[in-house]
Enzyme design. Structure first.
Site, PDB file in Angstrom:
ATOM      1  N   ARG A 289       0.845  -1.207   0.000  1.00 55.85           N
ATOM      2  CA  ARG A 289       0.000   0.000   0.000  1.00 55.85           C
ATOM      3  C   ARG A 289       0.875   1.250   0.000  1.00 55.85           C
ATOM      4  NH1 ARG A 289      -1.626   1.461   4.638  1.00 55.85           N
ATOM      5  NH2 ARG A 289      -2.404  -0.550   5.356  1.00 55.85           N
TER       6      ARG A 289
ATOM      7  N   TYR B 256     -16.970  16.025 -16.104  1.00 59.20           N
ATOM      8  CA  TYR B 256     -17.459  14.640 -16.099  1.00 59.20           C
ATOM      9  C   TYR B 256     -18.493  14.461 -14.967  1.00 59.20           C
ATOM     10  CZ  TYR B 256     -17.323   9.687 -14.825  1.00 59.20           C
ATOM     11  OH  TYR B 256     -17.671   8.408 -14.467  1.00 59.20           O
TER      12      TYR B 256
ATOM     13  N   LYS C 185      -8.387   5.934 -19.414  1.00 58.98           N
ATOM     14  CA  LYS C 185      -8.717   6.408 -20.757  1.00 58.98           C
ATOM     15  C   LYS C 185      -7.509   6.286 -21.695  1.00 58.98           C
ATOM     16  CE  LYS C 185     -12.528   6.920 -18.711  1.00 58.98           C
ATOM     17  NZ  LYS C 185     -12.544   7.713 -17.543  1.00 58.98           N
TER      18      LYS C 185
HETATM   19  O1  P1T Z   1     -13.434   6.464 -14.279  1.00 56.51           O
HETATM   20  P1  P1T Z   1     -12.252   6.966 -13.503  1.00 56.51           P
HETATM   21  O2  P1T Z   1     -10.958   6.342 -13.853  1.00 56.51           O
HETATM   22  O3  P1T Z   1     -12.491   7.011 -12.024  1.00 56.51           O
HETATM   23  O4  P1T Z   1     -12.037   8.513 -13.969  1.00 56.51           O
HETATM   24  C1  P1T Z   1     -12.991   9.520 -13.737  1.00 56.51           C
HETATM   25  C2  P1T Z   1     -12.883  10.596 -14.785  1.00 56.51           C
HETATM   26  C3  P1T Z   1     -12.158  11.740 -14.499  1.00 56.51           C
HETATM   27  N1  P1T Z   1     -12.015  12.739 -15.404  1.00 56.51           N
HETATM   28  C4  P1T Z   1     -12.576  12.658 -16.634  1.00 56.51           C
HETATM   29  C5  P1T Z   1     -12.405  13.778 -17.602  1.00 56.51           C
HETATM   30  C6  P1T Z   1     -13.298  11.510 -16.989  1.00 56.51           C
HETATM   31  O5  P1T Z   1     -13.832  11.456 -18.221  1.00 56.51           O
HETATM   32  C7  P1T Z   1     -13.469  10.460 -16.049  1.00 56.51           C
HETATM   33  C8  P1T Z   1     -14.267   9.231 -16.366  1.00 56.51           C
HETATM   34  N2  P1T Z   1     -15.120   9.370 -17.467  1.00 56.51           N
HETATM   35  C9  P1T Z   1     -15.929   8.395 -17.984  1.00 56.51           C
HETATM   36  C10 P1T Z   1     -16.043   7.165 -17.459  1.00 56.51           C
HETATM   37  C11 P1T Z   1     -16.703   8.792 -19.185  1.00 56.51           C
HETATM   38  O6  P1T Z   1     -17.251   7.939 -19.895  1.00 56.51           O
HETATM   39  O7  P1T Z   1     -16.755  10.006 -19.440  1.00 56.51           O
END
Ligand code: P1T
Length: 380
Positions: free
Chosen positions: A46, A98, A195
């Site tokens: 951790r 988002y 992403k």
């Molecule tokens: O899904 P996660 O890894 O927790 O990330 C969140 C997040 C943060 N910032 C942006 C700009 C994002 O697009 C996202 C997650 N977005 C999606 C799952 C989506 O489909 O837009």
């Protein structure tokens, strides 16, 4: 070193024991100590793990930063960031972020005692008016998800420095390949590595990158003490992915530009939001601030029914949340990624139920255009 060389080599040392060219997966929760409190640098995964150390060095190098911190998701990285703040502090955030970011700030942090004010961060005067003596952090998503509105990072950084406010930029949509917020004056960059950095729709991870030794100590403490860290296998997967980030981004961009031009000409499409189009209202800022326009775009049809039938008729674009993978996706933000944002809030920044978002993948561009053409023909 230039971007692609850094992406391939930073953090990736040849294994001294075996010569393995790839960083091993240290799939171990704990590390044997030579005496009480005497370690070889690691005591418990951790707090730190060698595969994660390699990845964090790599992530830092992508943003030309001194420090990188990996978290178990993009939202876990955002939560890690919030541990830098105290109850009673305030935050200013881009309207149109988002939906999960909105939900976290309004439904988790607000009841806990941290107030967020949402403004159009493209308008400097709105940001200035929202800053109070209690504001500690400005959180900017540029381009916004899914309206592709841009904020001027350099101008916001100047304002934040004057006011002693930390500027954090969510750089998920463009990736470090096309936008360098730290070079423009931001203090911290956040990524949903799920992403483009991950790029293959097979993992969830988040990261923070920055240049401050003081923040390095604080955020490493947060990782160890709050514990939202990725496991070694995920770290290995991401290290594998970032090596090809540059070539993938070039292709995402090329394909998205092609798709954007096609959509712009189509009679069933009433608007296209893509910073690479000269018709984008902030195309000048995009040219100044970004090195390429990325693979994300959104477009509008005449109403919800038209949007729904196009989303259902697409064959290569899969109907799914998320973005940034090699395969193309279509998303209906109002019904999917932004369902938790109240209607009045989303309509204030133009997000209607006639809008579809595309994550343009790296397939052959002509196949993507053909797929859109057949789906739009059915809808008209
Ligand atoms: O899904 P996660 O890894 O927790 O990330 C969140 C997040 C943060 N910032 C942006 C700009 C994002 O697009 C996202 C997650 N977005 C999606 C799952 C989506 O489909 O837009």
């Amino acid at each position: 070193m230039r971007f692609n060389t850094r992406a391939i080599h930073a953090g990736n040392q040849v294994d001294p024991l075996t010569g393995a060219i790839c960083q091993p997966i240290f799939q171990s929760s704990t590390f044997v100590q030579e005496d009480i409190g005497v370690t070889r640098g690691y005591d418990y995964s951790r707090a730190g793990n060698p595969t994660r150390t390699s990845l964090e060095a790599n992530l830092a190098a992508l943003e030309n930063a001194r420090h990188g911190h990996a978290f178990s998701s993009g939202l876990a990285a955002l939560q890690g960031l919030m541990h830098l703040l105290r109850q009673g502090d305030e935050l200013v955030c881009s309207a149109g972020v988002y939906g999960g970011t909105w939900r976290f700030l309004t439904q988790v942090m607000e009841p806990w005692g941290l107030r967020s004010r949402f403004v159009d961060t493209a308008e400097l005067d709105q940001v200035r008016a929202a800053l109070t003596p209690a504001t500690r952090l400005l959180y900017v998503e540029t381009p916004t998800n899914p309206m592709m509105r841009l904020s001027d990072i350099r101008a916001l950084a100047t304002l934040c420095k004057e006011r002693g406010v930390l500027l954090v930029v969510d750089n998920t949509f463009l990736s470090p390949y096309f936008q360098s917020p730290l070079a423009l004056g931001a203090d911290i960059v956040l990524h949903s590595c799920t992403k483009y950095l991950g790029g293959h729709s097979d993992m969830i991870m988040g990261a923070l990158m920055h240049n401050s030794d003081e923040l390095q100590t604080k955020l490493a403490f947060v990782q160890k003490s709050a514990g939202a860290v990725p496991g070694p296998f995920e770290c290995f997967l991401l290290l594998r992915s970032t090596k090809t980030l540059g070539v993938r981004m070039e292709r995402h961009f090329e394909n998205a530009l092609r798709v954007a031009h096609f959509l712009e000409e189509h009679p069933a499409v009433t608007a296209v939001h893509y910073p690479g189009l000269p018709t984008h209202p902030q195309h000048d800022l995009a040219q100044r601030q970004m090195q390429g326009y990325g693979g994300m775009l959104s477009f509008e049809l005449k109403d919800y029914e038209a949007a729904r039938s196009v989303a259902r008729a697409l064959k290569i674009f899969s109907l799914a949340e998320s973005l940034g993978g090699v395969e193309s996706l279509v998303n209906h933000p109002v019904g999917m990624t932004h369902a938790s944002v109240p209607r009045a809030q989303r309509e204030s920044y133009g997000l209607t139920d006639a809008l579809l978002r595309l994550s343009v993948g790296i397939e052959d561009a002509q196949d993507l255009v053909d797929d859109l053409a057949q789906a739009l023909a059915l809808a008209t």
